[in-house]
Scaffold this active site. Structure first.
Site, mmCIF file in Angstrom:
data_model
loop_
_atom_site.group_PDB
_atom_site.id
_atom_site.type_symbol
_atom_site.label_atom_id
_atom_site.label_comp_id
_atom_site.label_asym_id
_atom_site.label_seq_id
_atom_site.Cartn_x
_atom_site.Cartn_y
_atom_site.Cartn_z
ATOM 1 N N TYR A 106 0.835 -1.208 0.000
ATOM 2 C CA TYR A 106 0.000 0.000 0.000
ATOM 3 C C TYR A 106 0.866 1.252 0.000
ATOM 4 C CZ TYR A 106 -3.015 3.679 1.878
ATOM 5 O OH TYR A 106 -3.678 4.869 2.075
ATOM 6 N N GLU A 107 1.959 1.211 0.780
ATOM 7 C CA GLU A 107 2.837 2.370 0.892
ATOM 8 C C GLU A 107 3.882 2.442 -0.223
ATOM 9 O OE1 GLU A 107 4.263 1.805 4.915
ATOM 10 O OE2 GLU A 107 2.675 3.105 5.699
ATOM 11 N N GLN A 129 -14.578 3.897 10.047
ATOM 12 C CA GLN A 129 -15.330 3.102 11.017
ATOM 13 C C GLN A 129 -14.805 3.281 12.439
ATOM 14 O OE1 GLN A 129 -17.921 0.802 10.159
ATOM 15 N NE2 GLN A 129 -17.873 1.757 8.160
ATOM 16 N N GLY A 130 -13.710 4.036 12.614
ATOM 17 C CA GLY A 130 -13.143 4.249 13.938
ATOM 18 C C GLY A 130 -12.164 3.169 14.375
ATOM 19 N N SER A 150 -8.570 4.555 15.254
ATOM 20 C CA SER A 150 -8.594 5.226 16.559
ATOM 21 C C SER A 150 -8.587 4.216 17.697
ATOM 22 C CB SER A 150 -9.830 6.115 16.694
ATOM 23 O OG SER A 150 -9.787 7.152 15.755
ATOM 24 N N ASN A 153 0.322 10.403 3.058
ATOM 25 C CA ASN A 153 -0.806 9.782 3.744
ATOM 26 C C ASN A 153 -1.504 10.790 4.659
ATOM 27 O OD1 ASN A 153 -2.621 8.079 4.976
ATOM 28 N ND2 ASN A 153 -1.147 6.432 5.279
ATOM 29 N N LYS A 154 -2.183 11.735 4.032
ATOM 30 C CA LYS A 154 -2.848 12.819 4.758
ATOM 31 C C LYS A 154 -3.923 12.302 5.710
ATOM 32 C CE LYS A 154 -5.114 17.300 4.016
ATOM 33 N NZ LYS A 154 -5.255 17.464 5.426
ATOM 34 N N TYR A 191 -4.005 11.215 13.397
ATOM 35 C CA TYR A 191 -3.085 11.351 14.524
ATOM 36 C C TYR A 191 -3.224 12.721 15.180
ATOM 37 C CZ TYR A 191 -0.896 7.284 12.261
ATOM 38 O OH TYR A 191 -0.659 6.075 11.678
ATOM 39 N N GLU A 248 9.011 20.713 15.385
ATOM 40 C CA GLU A 248 10.406 20.755 15.811
ATOM 41 C C GLU A 248 11.401 20.531 14.684
ATOM 42 O OE1 GLU A 248 10.884 18.067 19.102
ATOM 43 O OE2 GLU A 248 9.164 18.905 20.165
#
Length: 136
Positions: free
Chosen positions: A27-28, A69-70, A73, A99-100, A106, A118
């Protein structure tokens, strides 16, 4: 809505964990970077002194339902709970710059983007560069 059970990984999960690592790498667009084997996962995660702590999220019914769907999280919250229980003072996540959706999640959960705040950049030594660094 999908039902999610988050549990401690068992040694028998290593095959599926490796499959998920490979799927995530695909996927990445980083499949070529997956170097770990099922045996290494087993040794590092379930040996005498485990190097990492692994949780498994069982999603019922099968994966493939739309995002939102949560589930992400719930997984991150469980990781934070386990980390605190083990005496960790922070939780760091890595995300690719494209990956916005993950970055937004996050931030919404309260994470600080260290690149923005930083100026931190992550670096990695591996393979020949690591052996050369170590003089081996």
């Amino acid at each position: 809505m999908a039902s999610v059970l988050i549990r401690e990984a068992k040694e028998g999960d290593c095959g599926n964990i490796l499959r998920l690592i490979r799927e995530l790498a695909e996927y990445e667009k980083l499949s070529d970077q997956v170097k770990i084997s099922e045996e290494a996962l087993r040794a590092d995660g379930f040996g005498e002194n485990p190097f990492y702590h692994c949780l498994v999220a069982e999603i019922l019914p099968a994966p493939g339902e739309p995002q939102g769907q949560g589930i992400g999280s719930k997984i991150i919250k469980k990781v934070a709970e386990v980390a605190l229980d083990k005496g960790c003072s922070q939780l760091r996540l890595a995300v690719l710059d494209w990956n916005k959706g993950a970055m937004d999640l996050y931030k919404a959960l309260g994470a600080q983007d260290l690149t923005e705040a930083e100026g931190w950049h992550c670096f990695r030594f591996e393979g020949e560069a690591m052996r050369e660094l170590a003089g081996k």
